[in-house]
Design a protein around this motif. Sequence first.
Motif, PDB file in Angstrom:
ATOM      1  N   ILE A 207       0.855  -1.180   0.000  1.00  0.00           N
ATOM      2  CA  ILE A 207       0.000   0.000   0.000  1.00  0.00           C
ATOM      3  C   ILE A 207       0.894   1.233   0.000  1.00  0.00           C
ATOM      4  O   ILE A 207       1.668   1.454   0.938  1.00  0.00           O
ATOM      5  CB  ILE A 207      -0.941   0.012   1.225  1.00  0.00           C
TER       6      ILE A 207
ATOM      7  N   TRP B   2      -3.254   8.824  -8.812  1.00  0.00           N
ATOM      8  CA  TRP B   2      -3.782   8.897  -7.442  1.00  0.00           C
ATOM      9  C   TRP B   2      -5.308   8.884  -7.435  1.00  0.00           C
ATOM     10  O   TRP B   2      -5.924   8.301  -6.524  1.00  0.00           O
ATOM     11  CB  TRP B   2      -3.260  10.144  -6.734  1.00  0.00           C
TER      12      TRP B   2
ATOM     13  N   CYS C  64      -6.295   5.314  -7.793  1.00  0.00           N
ATOM     14  CA  CYS C  64      -6.007   4.576  -6.557  1.00  0.00           C
ATOM     15  C   CYS C  64      -7.061   4.857  -5.486  1.00  0.00           C
ATOM     16  O   CYS C  64      -7.537   3.940  -4.804  1.00  0.00           O
ATOM     17  CB  CYS C  64      -4.619   4.945  -6.026  1.00  0.00           C
TER      18      CYS C  64
ATOM     19  N   GLU D  13      -9.706   2.297  -3.817  1.00  0.00           N
ATOM     20  CA  GLU D  13      -9.873   2.169  -2.367  1.00  0.00           C
ATOM     21  C   GLU D  13     -11.340   2.347  -1.993  1.00  0.00           C
ATOM     22  O   GLU D  13     -11.847   1.698  -1.070  1.00  0.00           O
ATOM     23  CB  GLU D  13      -9.018   3.207  -1.647  1.00  0.00           C
TER      24      GLU D  13
ATOM     25  N   ALA E  13      -3.194  -1.007  -6.036  1.00  0.00           N
ATOM     26  CA  ALA E  13      -4.455  -0.587  -5.416  1.00  0.00           C
ATOM     27  C   ALA E  13      -5.598  -1.494  -5.860  1.00  0.00           C
ATOM     28  O   ALA E  13      -6.479  -1.834  -5.056  1.00  0.00           O
ATOM     29  CB  ALA E  13      -4.744   0.867  -5.769  1.00  0.00           C
TER      30      ALA E  13
ATOM     31  N   ASN F 172      -5.319  -4.854  -4.006  1.00  0.00           N
ATOM     32  CA  ASN F 172      -5.784  -4.677  -2.625  1.00  0.00           C
ATOM     33  C   ASN F 172      -7.302  -4.568  -2.572  1.00  0.00           C
ATOM     34  O   ASN F 172      -7.947  -5.121  -1.671  1.00  0.00           O
ATOM     35  CB  ASN F 172      -5.151  -3.425  -2.016  1.00  0.00           C
ATOM     36  N   SER F 173      -7.865  -3.842  -3.515  1.00  0.00           N
ATOM     37  CA  SER F 173      -9.326  -3.705  -3.567  1.00  0.00           C
ATOM     38  C   SER F 173      -9.987  -5.052  -3.801  1.00  0.00           C
ATOM     39  O   SER F 173     -10.989  -5.387  -3.162  1.00  0.00           O
ATOM     40  CB  SER F 173      -9.698  -2.711  -4.672  1.00  0.00           C
TER      41      SER F 173
END
Length: 1136
Positions: free
Chosen positions: A503, A670, A673, A677, A715, A718-719
């Motif tokens: 992260i 960003w 990302c 998230e 990202a 992770n999501s």
Amino acid sequence: MALRQTGAPASQNNDVVAAWQIVVPAVMPPVMSQIGDPKIAFAYLRPACVLLTREPTVTNVDALSGQLKDVNDATLQQLQEYVLFPLRFVLKVPGPRKEKLVQAVAEAISYVLENTCVQSWETLRDLFSELCLCLCSPADPGKPADASEELKTAVLRCLDALLHAAYGDIFFRLYEPVMLPGLGAAISLLLALGEKERSRDIQVAALKCLQTLTLQCDCTQEHVVPSSDERRSVGNTMASFLPGITVAVARIITGDLRQGHSVTVRAMKVWSSSVGLVMEDVQLQTKESSTSPSPDLGRVGQLVVRRTPDWVKNTAGKLSLLLQKIISCTSAHLHWRVRLALVELADFLLAGCGQSLQECVGPLLEALVGAVNDEEPRVRERCEVALREVSQRNRGTGQQSSGSQTFTSVLSENLHALATSLPRLMRTSDDQKKLFVLNVFLGYIKVLGPLVSVVLNSAAHLERISKALMQVLELDVMDVRIVEERSYSGTMETNSDSCTAHIQRKHFLYFTDEKIFSVLMEICRTLGYYGNIYLLTDHLLDLYRQSSAYRKQAAMVLNEMVRGAAGLAVVAQGQCLDSEAQGHAASKEDLKSAVATIMEEYTSLSNWHLATVSEERERDCQDEQLLSPSTLLSISNKTTNSLHWIPSSSASPPHPSSTSTVHQLNSNIWQLCIQLEGVACFAQALGPDFRPLLMGSLYAVLEKAGDEALLVSQAALNSMADVRQACGYGSLKDLINGNSDYLLNDVSLNLQRLSQHPQAPRVLTVMLTHSDSSLLPLVTDIVQDVLMALDLSYDHSAGLFCSVLHALMKALGRWFPPTCSRIAKSSGSKQAHAELDDFDIRQFLLDYRKQKDLAEGVGIEEDDTEDLEVPPPTECEDAEDTGGPDVKEELPLHLSITKDVMERCIHLMSDPSLRLRLKVLDVLELCVLVMSEKENELLPMAHRCWPALLQRLTADDPLAVLRAFRVLCTLGETCGDFLRRRVSKEVLPKLNSSLERQAPISAKAGPVYTHTLAYKMQLAVLQGLGSLCQRLDLGEADLDAVCEACLPYLSCRQPVRLQEACLSVFRHLIQVDPDTFWFTLNELHCPFPYIPPHPDLLPVQLNGMGRPRDQYSDNVLKLLREEFGPETETADQPNT
């Protein structure tokens, strides 16, 4: 001390002087007990008192102090003035006094006062003055004396004991108007000691005396409880000193941090007790507090202050300035006791002076709410208690609704004012100040609780709070490393069951501390918990659409707001104004509606398909041609199986300009990302109820999991992991397989309009990477579409689809590991060779004779079987061929796909683009591994790909040569004898000449050489050459050529890794022909003389014998010891 509670008038002893003339014989006290008889005690103490009066020395004072401890407290009370007389007499002696003597006297007086009560006003007044004189300078009574720290400590302790020992009806006489000059001098002296003294103990002792004078001593002793009239009288007197006390003590509080927390805490208690005593609401509500002084006071009357309403108002304004300074210095203090003292100060003043200090209510409330989120539980709990008491007091004033509304309005206005100044404070303050300001902001929201929704109904409040968050959360997007970091297919090869990517930490313009970011996120969650989710969602989405400058910040706030609305990571119990009206999480239906609206905005064309890399036409022109706006590629899945070129639609998103700046690309990265998230946050908020939304969100997340920008792909991974856990799937594989039907349908449709949906191949790549073999039947048609596109327009689509084919072959290799391969057989050959170590000497000699005859031309038979290209059938094929007609078996699905992919690789290996050739070689290597279990299919394909592979090995860019050699090694592992002749005639000579040509260069090169492409080429060839020779079972001439080419790399002058790689080559060669290479190594350097075991045998003569150590010695000896250890150790031992 119980005598202090009797309330009897003080008695006067007028016969003290006469008592000195009484002659009583001295009596010694009984052992281990105190004297209880006054007469005996008097006789026992009298000699020491008389001697001290005549000879005031430290020894005599110590003697009296020792005897005082032999008298019990009741008896000492009766003899108090008699005992104090000689001690006070020492203090009154004119002229300079020794510090040690004064210190001893002060300690003795302290003992007496700590164990008795002062019942005489004259004694209290005189002793108070005498002790103050001991502390002040003789030249300047307004300044402390330049005395030792021990003396000051002893006198301050004595003064404190005096104030505690004073009887009730005489203690308050210190506050009579006539005492104003003396009391003022004492207070000034104590303030000077507290502010300027270097010793912490002296500072604390002086402040404790001041605290006692303001009737707020917090020690464990019993204290005088004043009546309302007495308290008002003390307040009137202390009003004269309030400006000096508050200013001086404020300087102590805001002074040097090195003074320690104990001094700061004590000073804060003095400040609050002084202000609370003078500005107390109960006192100021009576008219007596502003009466005029008596004319009998004369000039002293000018010192008396009248506490009129105007004086109260002016004083409150000045105190407000001091209070703000105190709060700013102590609210973020490192020690929790200081922060606790601030909470107690605010609670004390709000409770007792709320009306008189109207201008201070705001700062005091700010101090309280700022401690709601304190990291220390004791501070946090005390703050919550104080806030509840404040709320209850406002509701219990008789006008409950009005009082509560007034308090709420104060909080809401403070919140508005703080939101207005928040951006400025975040730009100009240090991190500690920023953290406190944000804690105050969060505290206001928590204290308001459910009333936040009412406050946010005000457009001004909502606009100000949201804009403040937008400005504070502005990201720093100028870091060039964000754009530079790229993701590769290898980065996604993680365990699907525990896929958690790194992260990336966000970098903000106005702060760096991670704690500040945590508080900001908690503010967003708390707003979502207490606020109206529909109102907040609509307003923040308006900001999201309004300007690209607010888009990332608005998305961050929306993400955390939804989590807060679901009750996740919200700590709100017991902190709001009304404990009976706690907030509650939003309903599932409200959350679903809000999430659906936000998701629709996030995944819209303009907000999801953002440029994350700049155009590089010269490096990947084929991809750009495919995605050019003038044409659209369509992979048709219809019966025609054709690829069509269709005019571009005007609705297609514009491709990023080649002039995209780093700033824009970072901003896009960003934003993606944060939106990814957000998908994870929404899944956590809804839990299993998020499953229906997967149809519209999972495909979009998979698109970004294959993005070239590393941050975006991480990202997305992770999501996916968070969505998988929230929706109840066991792993990413289950998540993809459970939704593969509509995912693959979308992929198939989007591949038909590829320039509008250029991410479709990446979705397929991610699915293959994180799924299992059950996906293969579903993707077969799509794979055929991709291969058809390569056949019809490889010049346009090859680069785009090679990543898909690479992921496909990697997945097939993972799903279907080889079960019957040449690799397994060759691994068994080592073991078989090892078993031949113990051989039959007779058979060896027979074989040797036969080989010698053949070498001399006796019995030569033509046998060209080695030159045959096709090897004998493998065991697996024998098993398959036995029994049954000669019918070609249908290939399994994965091998059929692999064969088709390998066909395309053969054609694409000659593509002009180096990048494409490298990709194709990677895919080809994987194809060989997958096909290794079906040798009768692999060998013809190897035969077909050999010409193109040979071109890559001999006449291509060095990068391609490296990659092609790796493919050759893999082919050697799997095909074995099939490639022997080809490698021997077409590859080995060029590899050997290359190694021989570079050996002198690398031997003379410096450390920089290891970074060159030539070095990497040498290293790759040496690392693979040994195993290749062993697998292909090359002939003696080829092995000799390889040996000659590699011998220079045994030199210690070569780079270390080249030496290690060369050693590995010889280890493999020794496995093939140990005798030959034992002889070769000993010819180079022979470490031992070999003595024949029998006289009839001739001695062994080797060229390496007797040679001095040279550049080859170390590595040769290493090989001989490792590979021929037992033999070399015994070779030089004579036969006995």
